[in-house]
Design an enzyme around this catalytic site. Structure first.
Site, PDB file in Angstrom:
ATOM      1  CD  GLU A  98     -22.685  -1.606  14.590  1.00  0.00           C
ATOM      2  OE1 GLU A  98     -21.804  -1.583  13.718  1.00  0.00           O
ATOM      3  OE2 GLU A  98     -23.897  -1.437  14.339  1.00  0.00           O
ATOM      4  CG  HIS A 144     -22.484  10.646   4.539  1.00  0.00           C
ATOM      5  ND1 HIS A 144     -23.842  10.446   4.597  1.00  0.00           N
ATOM      6  CD2 HIS A 144     -21.935   9.443   4.257  1.00  0.00           C
ATOM      7  CE1 HIS A 144     -24.089   9.177   4.345  1.00  0.00           C
ATOM      8  NE2 HIS A 144     -22.965   8.545   4.134  1.00  0.00           N
ATOM      9  NE  ARG A 202      -2.520  -1.421   3.350  1.00  0.00           N
ATOM     10  CZ  ARG A 202      -3.000  -1.191   4.548  1.00  0.00           C
ATOM     11  NH1 ARG A 202      -4.101  -0.481   4.692  1.00  0.00           N
ATOM     12  NH2 ARG A 202      -2.393  -1.644   5.628  1.00  0.00           N
ATOM     13  CD  GLU A 203       4.529  -0.457  -1.656  1.00  0.00           C
ATOM     14  OE1 GLU A 203       3.352  -0.658  -2.037  1.00  0.00           O
ATOM     15  OE2 GLU A 203       5.360  -1.379  -1.539  1.00  0.00           O
TER      16      GLU A 203
HETATM   17  N1  GLN Z   1     -24.997  -0.933  11.785  1.00  0.00           N
HETATM   18  C1  GLN Z   1     -23.961  -0.410  10.958  1.00  0.00           C
HETATM   19  C2  GLN Z   1     -23.401   0.849  11.590  1.00  0.00           C
HETATM   20  O1  GLN Z   1     -24.118   1.561  12.182  1.00  0.00           O
HETATM   21  C3  GLN Z   1     -24.450  -0.091   9.557  1.00  0.00           C
HETATM   22  C4  GLN Z   1     -23.330   0.377   8.669  1.00  0.00           C
HETATM   23  C5  GLN Z   1     -23.709   0.604   7.220  1.00  0.00           C
HETATM   24  O2  GLN Z   1     -24.824   0.861   6.874  1.00  0.00           O
HETATM   25  N2  GLN Z   1     -22.775   0.524   6.339  1.00  0.00           N
HETATM   26  O3  GLN Z   1     -22.231   1.157  11.468  1.00  0.00           O
END
Ligand code: GLN
Ligand code: ZN
Length: 842
Positions: free
Chosen positions: A563, A773, A16-17
């Site tokens: 998560e 985003h 991955r240079e």
């Molecule tokens: N449950 C995942 C999260 O919240 C869903 C991610 C995704 O839609 N790509 O990160």
């Protein structure tokens, strides 16, 4: 003599240079010269590797500092005005009129990927797109608030390309000679290179057309790119191309062709004898205007540089109904993807190959990691040789090798048996070379390689590692009832709402909470063995406690565990399932400097034990409110892995579905009342050809329902998808029979809801009201306005309130206030609507 060739090579480098150099450059840590030197060294290394593998003709121009579609946009001068760069024909090379980009001047005057902007013969020197304008188009310039161009999936791959943005009446002019320079560079190093260009028709079909008024505000926010690696690209380039009707874009063809003509002339003047033009759209569904565009384009290009031969590359699908068109184009070679559609060779031979046409046969899979069955490939090649003669054949991978890792030999930890079944880019090129020799010198010349291939095929076929009788028996016994819940979502709604104690406009999130540097460090240290499992797990539990406490304090209704234990939503599950293998260096470019390392699904999938139950039940033990079980769906696991090629994708998907189904059952049995199945790749896994889509949607839907079909009526199933185009799959989405769908919607201003209204979508919907985003914190009123828009077309009793996607790429400083505003907006509207729900609903 048949010629061994390649259509494109991965750019990122085995170590991955390129990624490291790019990121260092963007951080201002290295100079443009140093970045360009790394790029040149990689190109050279890759050409050498290809030649050493036995490739006669290597591609040039396939290298890119960010993306080849962006390179093409720069080549033809399609730089939107907001990047502050304007063409100045006649001006000295490399003097941007309005410097753009926030990197302090470094490299500002360097042409994109250039080695000096030397004008070709017979052309006036014109300014070339400077490096920092190029990167501004790719990534935006956060400092100045200029958004990047949009990015979306390259056909049905997980590679994202930068969507060129064109205006009606767009003028084109040659503004990057990158391909000519790279051609010279390769020649100087002693290679026999074939320049690669994205063809003009596919370029236009991949682009989007903006009205001049829109052009200023278009694009992604600069940060968008961070989560796109997980498939958040909003659209997939499919059969109808970029966006909207193709007509107005194709109307730009006449203005575009002269630039292509000039490039071809400059390449010919530099010594090129063949030029490869990639036209993947020629293998997709085309309407008559698009067909006419192909005819016009190639009639013109055939005249552009007398003596230069055109190598037209199609891939990702078979030519099917475009076969006659393809054979009628005035080109000297046509590349066929015989991995996706082996049958098209017979069709092409039957249709009659014009005597002047060479065929390039893509017999080695450029999209997957399996070692080729050389016997089978050779059978196709020999058939073509007997019909046309070896002198009219190229032997090649099915498509560019961009989509596979570089070198299997680096995988010293991989199980040797499984390793014996695999081939990465380097090994695939060796296969191409062996096949070419077999054609030219006879099978005996490569008897050893053929025997080894036969043995490998046989070993894989026989290996007990590949099959699990209990999984196959279970699949065989599957009965349709297992995919059905006793009633439909609307009937379950009151039951579930009561059990969960949910108010009108329930609030929730998509699953992940910010992955803080501490969490990442914790996981990295555990993986390196620096801390023990107990310490790691206590760290994760602490993170869960923090996330639950925060959500309670914020007043969310359905909570998540956050998560923190997951690094990737597919890898996390794949690592706990049987049938998957993992590489150490198997990186594949996702976009720009971002790479993914897809798991390799080699055998029947089984779940040795629960995968998430511990974490979810721990989170649930901390609160009275419902905590969602959070699982990745079977289609997404399939789509984001390298999957086996020895059985249909749908069979593999059903096996994954059964494993996830068992996890759902375990979560339910452990008292979890809400379970979310994420399927962000559901739409992107759609076949490119319209005719193949109904069958896909049928099995994909069935797989989802197989996951959820066994739960009790009162267990609430959520799903999440994130891309803004649902229109063409709404029937399938409804057929999933999820209780709640949480979808990305804020960027389209809720427009996508129209489709749900038209289809009378029966279940609950959470149209995202917060664009994750962007670091921007949406004000309460803005969220309320979006919800009012939604309630104007949907039943307010059907609505949920949630962000667009997971929060893992964001920071707590942004997430906390944003969620606070979200909950506040829901509360205010609840009060407003509770006595008499909004008029205009239903
Ligand atoms: N449950 C995942 C999260 O919240 C869903 C991610 C995704 O839609 N790509 O990160
Ligand atoms: Zn998402």
């Amino acid at each position: 003599m048949a010629v061994a060739t390649n259509l494109g090579f991965p750019r990122i480098g085995a170590g991955r240079e390129l990624k490291q150099a790019l990121e260092a450059y963007w951080d201002g840590k290295i100079s443009a010269d140093s970045l360009l030197a790394t790029a040149a060294a990689l190109r050279r290394r890759h050409w050498e590797l290809q030649r050493a593998a036995g490739i006669d003709v290597v591609p040039v121009g396939d290298f890119s500092l960010y993306d080849h579609v962006l390179d093409t946009a720069c080549m033809v001068g399609a730089v939107p005005a907001r990047y502050g760069w304007a063409p100045s024909p006649g001006a000295g090379a490399s003097t941007p009129l309005a410097p753009c980009g926030d990197a302090a001047g470094a490299g500002r005057s360097t042409p994109a990927a250039g080695l000096g902007a030397e004008a070709g013969p017979g052309t006036a020197a014109a300014a070339e797109v400077p490096l920092d304008v190029y990167f501004a188009m790719a990534r935006g310039t956060p400092g100045r608030g200029v958004p990047a161009l949009e990015m979306t999936k390259w056909f049905d791959t997980n590679y994202h390309y930068i969507v060129p943005e064109l205006e009606p009446g767009q003028a084109f002019h040659l503004a990057s000679r990158k391909v000519v320079e790279e051609f010279r560079e390769a020649r100087t190093l002693g290679f026999e290179p074939r320049p690669v260009l994205l063809g003009p028709v596919s370029f236009l079909l991949l682009a989007k057309l903006r009205s001049p008024a829109e052009a200023g505000a278009a694009g992604r926010s600069p940060e968008a790119s961070r989560s796109e690696a997980e498939g958040l690209g909003s659209r997939t380039a499919g059969s109808s191309g970029g966006e909207g009707a193709a007509g107005p874009r194709l109307a730009l063809l006449d203005g575009l062709l002269p630039v292509y003509g000039q490039v071809l002339r400059e390449l010919a003047a530099a010594g090129a004898t063949w030029v490869q033009l990639d036209e993947p759209f020629l293998a997709l569904d085309l309407d008559e205007p698009a067909r006419a565009a192909f005819r016009r384009a190639y009639a013109t290009l055939a005249q552009a540089a007398p003596g230069l031969r055109l190598f037209l590359a199609t891939y990702f699908e078979g030519l099917r109904d475009n076969l006659e068109l393809a054979l009628s184009l005035p080109v000297q070679a046509l590349h066929l993807d015989l991995v996706r559609d082996p049958g098209q060779l017979e069709q092409v031979l039957a249709a009659g190959v014009p005597p002047t046409l060479h065929l390039s046969l893509g017999v080695v899979d450029g999209r997957n990691v399996w070692r080729a069955d050389l016997e089978a490939a050779l059978a196709l090649l020999e058939r073509a040789r007997d019909a046309l003669g070896a002198g009219r054949l190229f032997v090649a991978p099915s498509c560019s090798l961009l989509h596979v890792p570089i070198d299997l030999n680096l995988e010293t930890d991989l199980d040797p048996e499984i390793k014996g079944w695999l081939a990465f880019a380097k090994q695939k090129l060796e296969e191409v070379a062996v096949l070419t020799r077999a054609l030219n010198q006879g099978r005996q010349a490569v008897a050893g390689a053929l025997a080894a291939s036969r043995a490998a095929v046989e070993a894989r076929r026989r290996s007990p590692r590949r099959t699990r009788p209990e999984v196959q028996e279970r699949l065989a016994r599957l009965n349709p009832d297992e995919t059905r819940r006793p009633s439909r979502a609307p009937q379950r709604r009151p039951l579930q709402r009561e059990r969960l104690g949910l108010p009108l406009l329930p609030t929730t999130t998509i699953g992940s909470f910010p992955q803080t540097p501490e969490v990442r460090r914790l996981r990295a240290r555990w993986r390196r063995g620096e801390i023990d499992t107990a310490t790691y797990e206590e760290g994760i539990r602490a993170e869960i406690r923090r996330v639950i406490r925060l959500q309670e304090e914020l007043g969310l209704d359905v909570l998540v565990h956050g998560e923190a234990e997951r690094n990737d939503m597919v890898e996390y599950f794949a690592e706990q399932l049987e049938g998957f293998a993992f590489t150490r260096h198997g990186w594949v470019q996702s976009y720009g400097s971002r790479c993914v390392k897809p798991p390799i699904l080699y055998g029947d999938v089984a779940r040795p034990g629960p995968m998430t139950v511990r974490w979810i039940t721990y989170a649930q033990s901390l609160t009275e409110r419902p905590v969602k079980g959070m699982l990745t769906g079977p289609v997404t696991i399939l789509q984001w892995s390298f999957v086996r090629d020895d059985q249909p994708r749908e069979v593999t998907c059903r096996q994954i579905a059964l494993a996830i189904r068992d996890e759902v059952q375990d979560l339910e049995a452990a008292g979890i009342r809400v379970i979310q199945i994420d399927e962000p790749a559901f739409r992107e896994a759609m076949p490119l050809r319209q005719a193949d889509r109904p069958a896909y949607l049928a099995w994909a839907t069935e797989c989802f329902r197989l996951v959820t079909g066994g739960v009790r009526e009162e267990t609430q199933i959520h799903t999440h998808m994130c891309y803004s185009e649902f229109n063409d799959i709404l029937d399938a989405i409804a057929a999933l029979d999820a209780d709640v769908i949480l979808i990305e919607a804020s960027r389209s201003g809720m427009e996508l809801l129209d489709a749900f209204v038209q289809h009378r979508y029966p279940s609950d919907i959470g149209p995202g009201v917060y664009d994750i985003h962007s670091p921007r914190v949406p004000p309460v009123d803005e969220i309320k306005a979006l919800l009012r828009k939604a309630a104007a077309v949907l039943d307010p009793a059907q609505l949920w309130v949630n962000p667009d996607c997971g929060l893992k790429t964001r920071r707590y400083e942004e997430v906390e206030p944003a969620l606070r505003h979200m909950v506040q907006a829901a509360r205010e509207l609840r009060e407003e609507w509770a006595p008499a729900p909004a008029a205009g609903g239903r």
